[in-house]
Design an enzyme around this catalytic site. Structure first.
Site, PDB file in Angstrom:
ATOM      1  N   HIS A 143      -9.987   7.740  46.322  1.00 47.16           N
ATOM      2  CA  HIS A 143      -9.169   8.223  45.209  1.00 47.16           C
ATOM      3  C   HIS A 143     -10.045   9.149  44.351  1.00 47.16           C
ATOM      4  CE1 HIS A 143      -7.361   7.903  41.165  1.00 47.16           C
ATOM      5  NE2 HIS A 143      -6.230   7.716  41.802  1.00 47.16           N
ATOM      6  N   PRO A 144      -9.450  10.129  43.661  1.00 47.03           N
ATOM      7  CA  PRO A 144     -10.272  11.069  42.874  1.00 47.03           C
ATOM      8  C   PRO A 144     -11.147  10.423  41.792  1.00 47.03           C
ATOM      9  CG  PRO A 144      -8.053  11.923  43.175  1.00 47.03           C
ATOM     10  CD  PRO A 144      -8.038  10.539  43.729  1.00 47.03           C
ATOM     11  N   ARG A 145     -10.846   9.214  41.366  1.00 45.38           N
ATOM     12  CA  ARG A 145     -11.714   8.544  40.382  1.00 45.38           C
ATOM     13  C   ARG A 145     -12.974   7.972  41.038  1.00 45.38           C
ATOM     14  NH1 ARG A 145     -11.097   6.033  35.372  1.00 45.38           N
ATOM     15  NH2 ARG A 145     -13.269   5.521  35.356  1.00 45.38           N
ATOM     16  N   LYS A 146     -13.050   7.970  42.340  1.00 47.85           N
ATOM     17  CA  LYS A 146     -14.172   7.312  43.028  1.00 47.85           C
ATOM     18  C   LYS A 146     -15.288   8.317  43.352  1.00 47.85           C
ATOM     19  CE  LYS A 146     -11.744   3.895  42.246  1.00 47.85           C
ATOM     20  NZ  LYS A 146     -10.904   2.963  42.900  1.00 47.85           N
ATOM     21  N   SER A 147     -16.359   7.835  43.967  1.00 43.59           N
ATOM     22  CA  SER A 147     -17.581   8.633  44.121  1.00 43.59           C
ATOM     23  C   SER A 147     -17.380   9.877  44.985  1.00 43.59           C
ATOM     24  CB  SER A 147     -18.674   7.785  44.753  1.00 43.59           C
ATOM     25  OG  SER A 147     -18.975   6.707  43.917  1.00 43.59           O
TER      26      SER A 147
END
Ligand SMILES: *Cc1c(COP(=O)(O)O)cnc(C)c1O
EC number: 2.6.1.87
Length: 378
Positions: free
Chosen positions: A178-182
């Site tokens: 997901h875009p919030r992840k690394s």
């Protein structure tokens, strides 16, 4: 005024080209790019098998389904995590049993496990929250042999524990893109395991239960022959467009972590001047992947409550967020208790008082200084 979002994806021309190539190739869903992404991910995380999925949530669901977990079974999960960790247990008709977490690391409190494990316990899910691995040695000691440990490594691509990568620490690991992840490919996930039988079951369940994957059938001698479908599976296949992006992003993972590590170290140093904010703890031997930089506000010393601090940051163009939520305070699970008296005091405190500060690969050291200056002025 500056604009410093909590996180932004770091996508370059190489990712764009990789997608274009797939779009023009004539094969869009799970195919050669997924295979290549899986192989590279397995090598980086030192596991035998990696299976791409549509998200970490579906990877977790697949993990539990591959273990045969269903109605009547219990799965221990931490109370302070993203709700998906508990939801996948519920989706299979099993019961999530919540464990409180440690106040210093935000991860599952292994000391609670012996009190929570029953004859019905079929798995324990540990979460490597914000990129810091759970205390696996303590967890392994507390979990009887034969009960699989699943790593919710949604935030932990590239993290390590005493030299061993996340995803290789339990029976199964599950990652998020997901875009919030690394690293990101929009949406996406990865299931990792060293157990060939689990990998084989997960592969079949990922593709509707088909005994032969489509890309193998279409490349075979008799592609018109339908395979058998022995189980009622799911469609959790990643597209080749996503895998093409993921493959490029994976190549940048260690560079991303090194950059975020430097920014985190600067936050640590500057935040030492603010007595009401505690920086995140990294015990020795842990390789933090810095998916997020999550502090704890000291409720006795803070001038404001969590949401008021976040609102004041927003006024200055800074995207702060709560760390994550206590699942046991959300409607779907509110009121759940466990065999241990006293509820989930640590998860409750972290729910109310953690604060993630902006951390991503488009930030500068001057941005970090600005954030800390604003906090000092509150
Ligand atoms: C983000 C996250 C998930 C869900 O990942 P998706 O890829 O969005 O499904 C699960 N668990 C944790 C701990 C997360 O942070």
């Amino acid at each position: 005024m500056r604009n410093i979002p909590i996180a932004v994806p770091c996508i370059g021309q190489e990712e764009v080209e990789a997608v274009r190539e797939v779009l023009m190739s004539g094969w869009l869903t799970q195919g050669p790019r997924v295979k290549a992404f899986e192989r590279a991910f397995a090598v980086r995380h030192r596991v035998e098998h990696a299976l791409a999925t549509t998200s970490c949530t579906t990877a977790l669901h697949l993990a539990l389904a591959s273990l045969g977990i269903g109605p009547g079974d219990e799965v221990v999960v931490p109370a302070f995590t993203w709700i998906a960790t508990a939801n996948v247990v519920t989706h299979l008709g099993a019961t999530p049993v919540f464990a409180d977490v440690c106040r210093d690391t935000y991860n599952i409190d292994a000391a609670q496990l012996s009190g929570l494990i029953t004859p019905r316990t079929k798995a324990v899910i540990v979460v490597h929250l914000f990129g810091l691995c759970a205390d696996m040695e303590a967890v392994r000691k507390a979990v009887p042999p034969g009960i699989p440990i699943i790593e919710d490594a949604a935030c932990a691509a590239g993290a390590s524990y005493h030299g061993v990568p996340a995803g290789a620490l339990g029976t199964i690991g599950c990652f998020s893109f997901h875009p919030r992840k690394s690293i990101t490919c929009g949406e996406g996930g990865m299931l990792t395991t060293n157990d060939a039988a689990i990998a084989a079951r997960a592969e079949i369940l990922r593709n509707h239960g088909a005994s032969i994957p489509e890309e193998v059938r279409h490349a075979g001698l008799r592609p018109w022959e339908m395979p058998d479908f022995d189980v009622a599976g799911y469609n959790y296949r990643m597209t080749d467009m996503q895998a093409a992006v993921g493959l490029v992003q994976l190549g940048r993972l260690d560079g991303f972590i090194a950059e975020r590590q430097k920014l985190a170290a600067l936050y640590d140093k500057l935040l030492a001047q603010i007595e009401w904010i505690r920086p995140p703890k990294v015990p020795t031997g842990y390789g933090h992947a810095w998916q997020a930089y999550v502090t704890l506000i000291d409720k006795d010393k803070s001038p404001l409550d969590q949401n008021s601090v976040l609102a004041r940051l927003a006024e200055k163009g800074i995207g702060g967020r709560a760390g994550t939520h206590a699942v046991t305070r959300l409607g779907a699970y509110r009121g759940r208790s466990n065999a241990i008296q006293g509820g989930f005091p640590v998860a409750d405190e972290l729910d109310a008082w953690t604060m993630a500060l902006p951390l991503h690969n488009k930030m500068t050291e001057s941005d970090v200084e600005y954030v800390v200056e604003v906090l000092k002025g509150l």
